[in-house]
Each structure stands twice: as structure tokens, then as C-alpha cells.
Design a protein around this motif. Structure first.
Motif, PDB file in Angstrom:
ATOM      1  N   TRP A 189       9.957   8.316  -6.071  1.00  0.00           N
ATOM      2  CA  TRP A 189       9.829   7.765  -4.714  1.00  0.00           C
ATOM      3  C   TRP A 189       9.130   6.406  -4.748  1.00  0.00           C
ATOM      4  O   TRP A 189       9.514   5.486  -3.998  1.00  0.00           O
ATOM      5  CB  TRP A 189       9.084   8.735  -3.796  1.00  0.00           C
ATOM      6  CG  TRP A 189       9.932   9.900  -3.404  1.00  0.00           C
ATOM      7  CD1 TRP A 189       9.823  11.193  -3.833  1.00  0.00           C
ATOM      8  CD2 TRP A 189      11.051   9.869  -2.521  1.00  0.00           C
ATOM      9  NE1 TRP A 189      10.799  11.968  -3.274  1.00  0.00           N
ATOM     10  CE2 TRP A 189      11.580  11.181  -2.457  1.00  0.00           C
ATOM     11  CE3 TRP A 189      11.678   8.876  -1.780  1.00  0.00           C
ATOM     12  CZ2 TRP A 189      12.677  11.517  -1.688  1.00  0.00           C
ATOM     13  CZ3 TRP A 189      12.779   9.204  -1.006  1.00  0.00           C
ATOM     14  CH2 TRP A 189      13.270  10.515  -0.958  1.00  0.00           C
ATOM     15  N   ALA A 190       8.125   6.271  -5.616  1.00  0.00           N
ATOM     16  CA  ALA A 190       7.440   4.981  -5.738  1.00  0.00           C
ATOM     17  C   ALA A 190       8.404   3.915  -6.254  1.00  0.00           C
ATOM     18  O   ALA A 190       8.395   2.773  -5.773  1.00  0.00           O
ATOM     19  CB  ALA A 190       6.239   5.111  -6.669  1.00  0.00           C
ATOM     20  N   ALA A 191       9.249   4.290  -7.205  1.00  0.00           N
ATOM     21  CA  ALA A 191      10.250   3.344  -7.713  1.00  0.00           C
ATOM     22  C   ALA A 191      11.223   2.944  -6.607  1.00  0.00           C
ATOM     23  O   ALA A 191      11.658   1.786  -6.545  1.00  0.00           O
ATOM     24  CB  ALA A 191      10.996   3.955  -8.898  1.00  0.00           C
ATOM     25  N   LEU A 192      11.550   3.869  -5.738  1.00  0.00           N
ATOM     26  CA  LEU A 192      12.424   3.563  -4.610  1.00  0.00           C
ATOM     27  C   LEU A 192      11.757   2.565  -3.651  1.00  0.00           C
ATOM     28  O   LEU A 192      12.400   1.614  -3.178  1.00  0.00           O
ATOM     29  CB  LEU A 192      12.796   4.845  -3.865  1.00  0.00           C
ATOM     30  CG  LEU A 192      13.876   4.723  -2.805  1.00  0.00           C
ATOM     31  CD1 LEU A 192      15.198   4.293  -3.416  1.00  0.00           C
ATOM     32  CD2 LEU A 192      14.041   6.050  -2.075  1.00  0.00           C
ATOM     33  N   VAL A 193      10.477   2.745  -3.388  1.00  0.00           N
ATOM     34  CA  VAL A 193       9.725   1.793  -2.552  1.00  0.00           C
ATOM     35  C   VAL A 193       9.720   0.419  -3.218  1.00  0.00           C
ATOM     36  O   VAL A 193       9.940  -0.612  -2.562  1.00  0.00           O
ATOM     37  CB  VAL A 193       8.277   2.289  -2.298  1.00  0.00           C
ATOM     38  CG1 VAL A 193       7.429   1.205  -1.635  1.00  0.00           C
ATOM     39  CG2 VAL A 193       8.278   3.559  -1.459  1.00  0.00           C
ATOM     40  N   TYR A 194       9.496   0.412  -4.524  1.00  0.00           N
ATOM     41  CA  TYR A 194       9.476  -0.836  -5.281  1.00  0.00           C
ATOM     42  C   TYR A 194      10.857  -1.508  -5.242  1.00  0.00           C
ATOM     43  O   TYR A 194      10.953  -2.731  -5.065  1.00  0.00           O
ATOM     44  CB  TYR A 194       9.034  -0.544  -6.712  1.00  0.00           C
ATOM     45  CG  TYR A 194       8.767  -1.742  -7.580  1.00  0.00           C
ATOM     46  CD1 TYR A 194       8.252  -2.933  -7.074  1.00  0.00           C
ATOM     47  CD2 TYR A 194       9.021  -1.682  -8.943  1.00  0.00           C
ATOM     48  CE1 TYR A 194       8.002  -4.018  -7.896  1.00  0.00           C
ATOM     49  CE2 TYR A 194       8.767  -2.762  -9.777  1.00  0.00           C
ATOM     50  CZ  TYR A 194       8.265  -3.925  -9.245  1.00  0.00           C
ATOM     51  OH  TYR A 194       8.017  -4.994 -10.057  1.00  0.00           O
ATOM     52  N   ALA A 195      11.907  -0.727  -5.385  1.00  0.00           N
ATOM     53  CA  ALA A 195      13.269  -1.272  -5.320  1.00  0.00           C
ATOM     54  C   ALA A 195      13.555  -1.851  -3.933  1.00  0.00           C
ATOM     55  O   ALA A 195      14.175  -2.916  -3.813  1.00  0.00           O
ATOM     56  CB  ALA A 195      14.287  -0.189  -5.673  1.00  0.00           C
ATOM     57  N   PRO A 248       0.816  -1.224   0.000  1.00  0.00           N
ATOM     58  CA  PRO A 248       0.000   0.000   0.000  1.00  0.00           C
ATOM     59  C   PRO A 248       0.847   1.271   0.000  1.00  0.00           C
ATOM     60  O   PRO A 248       0.421   2.300  -0.535  1.00  0.00           O
ATOM     61  CB  PRO A 248      -0.841  -0.112   1.267  1.00  0.00           C
ATOM     62  CG  PRO A 248      -0.135  -1.095   2.134  1.00  0.00           C
ATOM     63  CD  PRO A 248       0.617  -2.014   1.220  1.00  0.00           C
ATOM     64  N   VAL A 249       2.043   1.199   0.556  1.00  0.00           N
ATOM     65  CA  VAL A 249       2.935   2.369   0.553  1.00  0.00           C
ATOM     66  C   VAL A 249       3.260   2.742  -0.895  1.00  0.00           C
ATOM     67  O   VAL A 249       3.218   3.922  -1.259  1.00  0.00           O
ATOM     68  CB  VAL A 249       4.223   2.096   1.363  1.00  0.00           C
ATOM     69  CG1 VAL A 249       5.217   3.238   1.203  1.00  0.00           C
ATOM     70  CG2 VAL A 249       3.893   1.854   2.826  1.00  0.00           C
ATOM     71  N   LEU A 293       4.296 -16.799   2.211  1.00  0.00           N
ATOM     72  CA  LEU A 293       4.412 -15.337   2.332  1.00  0.00           C
ATOM     73  C   LEU A 293       5.236 -14.711   1.212  1.00  0.00           C
ATOM     74  O   LEU A 293       4.866 -13.672   0.673  1.00  0.00           O
ATOM     75  CB  LEU A 293       5.064 -14.960   3.665  1.00  0.00           C
ATOM     76  CG  LEU A 293       4.219 -14.937   4.911  1.00  0.00           C
ATOM     77  CD1 LEU A 293       5.080 -14.553   6.112  1.00  0.00           C
ATOM     78  CD2 LEU A 293       3.058 -13.978   4.767  1.00  0.00           C
ATOM     79  N   ASP A 294       6.372 -15.325   0.891  1.00  0.00           N
ATOM     80  CA  ASP A 294       7.279 -14.742  -0.094  1.00  0.00           C
ATOM     81  C   ASP A 294       6.611 -14.540  -1.455  1.00  0.00           C
ATOM     82  O   ASP A 294       6.577 -13.420  -1.957  1.00  0.00           O
ATOM     83  CB  ASP A 294       8.549 -15.590  -0.213  1.00  0.00           C
ATOM     84  CG  ASP A 294       9.488 -15.068  -1.274  1.00  0.00           C
ATOM     85  OD1 ASP A 294       9.915 -13.903  -1.171  1.00  0.00           O
ATOM     86  OD2 ASP A 294       9.790 -15.815  -2.220  1.00  0.00           O
ATOM     87  N   PRO A 295       6.046 -15.582  -2.068  1.00  0.00           N
ATOM     88  CA  PRO A 295       5.416 -15.345  -3.368  1.00  0.00           C
ATOM     89  C   PRO A 295       4.177 -14.455  -3.269  1.00  0.00           C
ATOM     90  O   PRO A 295       3.885 -13.693  -4.189  1.00  0.00           O
ATOM     91  CB  PRO A 295       5.069 -16.742  -3.884  1.00  0.00           C
ATOM     92  CG  PRO A 295       5.151 -17.645  -2.719  1.00  0.00           C
ATOM     93  CD  PRO A 295       6.061 -17.009  -1.712  1.00  0.00           C
ATOM     94  N   LEU A 306       1.560  -9.608  -4.873  1.00  0.00           N
ATOM     95  CA  LEU A 306       0.751  -8.434  -4.513  1.00  0.00           C
ATOM     96  C   LEU A 306       1.455  -7.137  -4.899  1.00  0.00           C
ATOM     97  O   LEU A 306       0.824  -6.197  -5.389  1.00  0.00           O
ATOM     98  CB  LEU A 306       0.402  -8.444  -3.028  1.00  0.00           C
ATOM     99  CG  LEU A 306      -0.663  -9.445  -2.611  1.00  0.00           C
ATOM    100  CD1 LEU A 306      -0.803  -9.457  -1.088  1.00  0.00           C
ATOM    101  CD2 LEU A 306      -1.998  -9.138  -3.257  1.00  0.00           C
ATOM    102  N   MET A 307       2.772  -7.092  -4.679  1.00  0.00           N
ATOM    103  CA  MET A 307       3.515  -5.888  -5.070  1.00  0.00           C
ATOM    104  C   MET A 307       3.490  -5.728  -6.587  1.00  0.00           C
ATOM    105  O   MET A 307       3.199  -4.647  -7.106  1.00  0.00           O
ATOM    106  CB  MET A 307       4.948  -5.945  -4.555  1.00  0.00           C
ATOM    107  CG  MET A 307       5.789  -4.741  -4.967  1.00  0.00           C
ATOM    108  SD  MET A 307       5.155  -3.126  -4.428  1.00  0.00           S
ATOM    109  CE  MET A 307       5.780  -3.074  -2.755  1.00  0.00           C
ATOM    110  N   THR A 308       3.785  -6.790  -7.302  1.00  0.00           N
ATOM    111  CA  THR A 308       3.814  -6.702  -8.763  1.00  0.00           C
ATOM    112  C   THR A 308       2.442  -6.345  -9.305  1.00  0.00           C
ATOM    113  O   THR A 308       2.313  -5.515 -10.213  1.00  0.00           O
ATOM    114  CB  THR A 308       4.309  -8.025  -9.376  1.00  0.00           C
ATOM    115  OG1 THR A 308       5.583  -8.339  -8.815  1.00  0.00           O
ATOM    116  CG2 THR A 308       4.450  -7.920 -10.878  1.00  0.00           C
TER     117      THR A 308
END
Length: 177
Positions: A32-38, A16-17, A64-66, A71-73
């Protein structure tokens, strides 16, 4: 709770961040969003390395890992599509592939009380998706090129689905014996 699982939970919290930061009314919001993603991607690498290196692989971690990765992707691909960088059909293909993976994982868990660990195709597609989506978050790539980029990433993720399906079938045959 071990360190790899804590890193996966952190990655889940970053989902969500990312979405909030992506839509901030700031000229640097996408950076900043790319930094969160990285950061999320780095926690993925770290949790996998630590889990394997120090023998901290758990059933919870293999779930949890996948889940955190997907969810992020999925969040990033939706944000990029809503921003107009890629066609919505790419989101649909990604969602259908992930739904099939989730269904297969659920079936496997019910049958053998475990899920398949990540394979090379899954890791490669996750890495390619990160690079492609990070580029689409950061740079205004013209639509034909962005479509080619996301199509390549989707081909890899479908290849991962095929590999997981073959592994699933092999395991189910062994279970019957």
C-alpha cells in the motif's frame, strides 16, 4: 491555483500518508505504501506535463514541485533505511545533496527572484530514485544489492547537483554583466 500546482500540493499531502501506511501493522502495508508512492510519482509526471503542455509554469510551481518530490523521496529513503534495507550513510548523502540544492535555490531566488527549472539529470535521478526506492519498499532485496542500487541512484542525484551548480554559476555570471 492552477492544476499543476494543485497536483504538487496533493503530492505534499501524500508524504505523511506514505509514512503512516509504511508502518501500519499489516502484512500488505509496504504494498500500500508503494501504491501511495506510485501515485505521488504519477502526479509528478502529470503536473510537469500539464504545466509545460498548457503553459501553466509558475514560480510557485517551480518551488512546490521539487519540494514535494524531495520531501517524498526523503521520507521514503528514511523509512527504507530505518527498515534496514539500506545503510544510513545513503540518507546522509541524499540529505546533504538536497540541503545544498535548497541553499542554491534560495540564493538564486534572492538574486534573480526565480529558480532554475528542472533539467534532464534531475528528472533522470528522480525517476531512478523512484524505481530503486519502490523496489526496496516492495521486495526484500539483500543488503549488498540494495546498497548497490541506492549507490547508483545517489550517483545520478550528485550528477544532477553538479549540473544545477554549473547552471547556477552560468546564470550568476550573466547577472553580473
Amino acid at each position: 491555483m492552477n492544476i499543476p500546482n494543485a497536483l504538487s500540493l496533493l503530492r505534499l499531502c501524500l508524504v505523511p500518508v506514505f509514512a503512516v501506511v509504511f508502518y501500519l501493522p499489516s502484512p500488505n502495508a509496504h504494498a500500500w505504501a508503494a501504491l501511495v508512492y506510485a501515485l505521488a510519482f504519477l502526479t509528478d509526471i502529470a503536473d510537469g506535463y500539464i504545466a509545460r503542455r498548457f503553459n501553466m509554469i509558475t514560480k510557485l510551481g517551480r518551488i512546490l514541485d521539487p519540494m514535494a518530490d524531495k520531501l517524498m523521496t526523503f521520507t521514503v529513503i528514511i523509512c527504507v533505511a530505518l527498515d534496514g534495507a539500506i545503510p544510513m550513510w545513503a540518507v546522509a548523502v541524499f540529505f546533504c545533496k538536497e540541503a545544498l540544492m535548497a541553499l542554491g535555490g534560495l540564493l538564486m531566488y534572492r538574486r534573480v527572484r526565480d529558480v532554475n527549472p528542472a533539467n534532464w539529470w534531475g528528472k533522470a535521478s528522480t525517476g531512478v530514485f523512484f524505481v530503486v526506492l519502490a523496489a526496496l519498499v516492495l521486495f526484500p532485496i539483500p543488503r549488498p544489492w540494495s546498497t548497490v542500487m541506492i549507490s547508483f541512484a545517489l550517483c545520478l542525484t550528485v550528477a544532477a547537483l553538479i549540473r544545477y551548480t554549473l547552471d547556477f554559476q552560468k546564470l550568476m555570471k550573466l547577472e553580473k554583466k
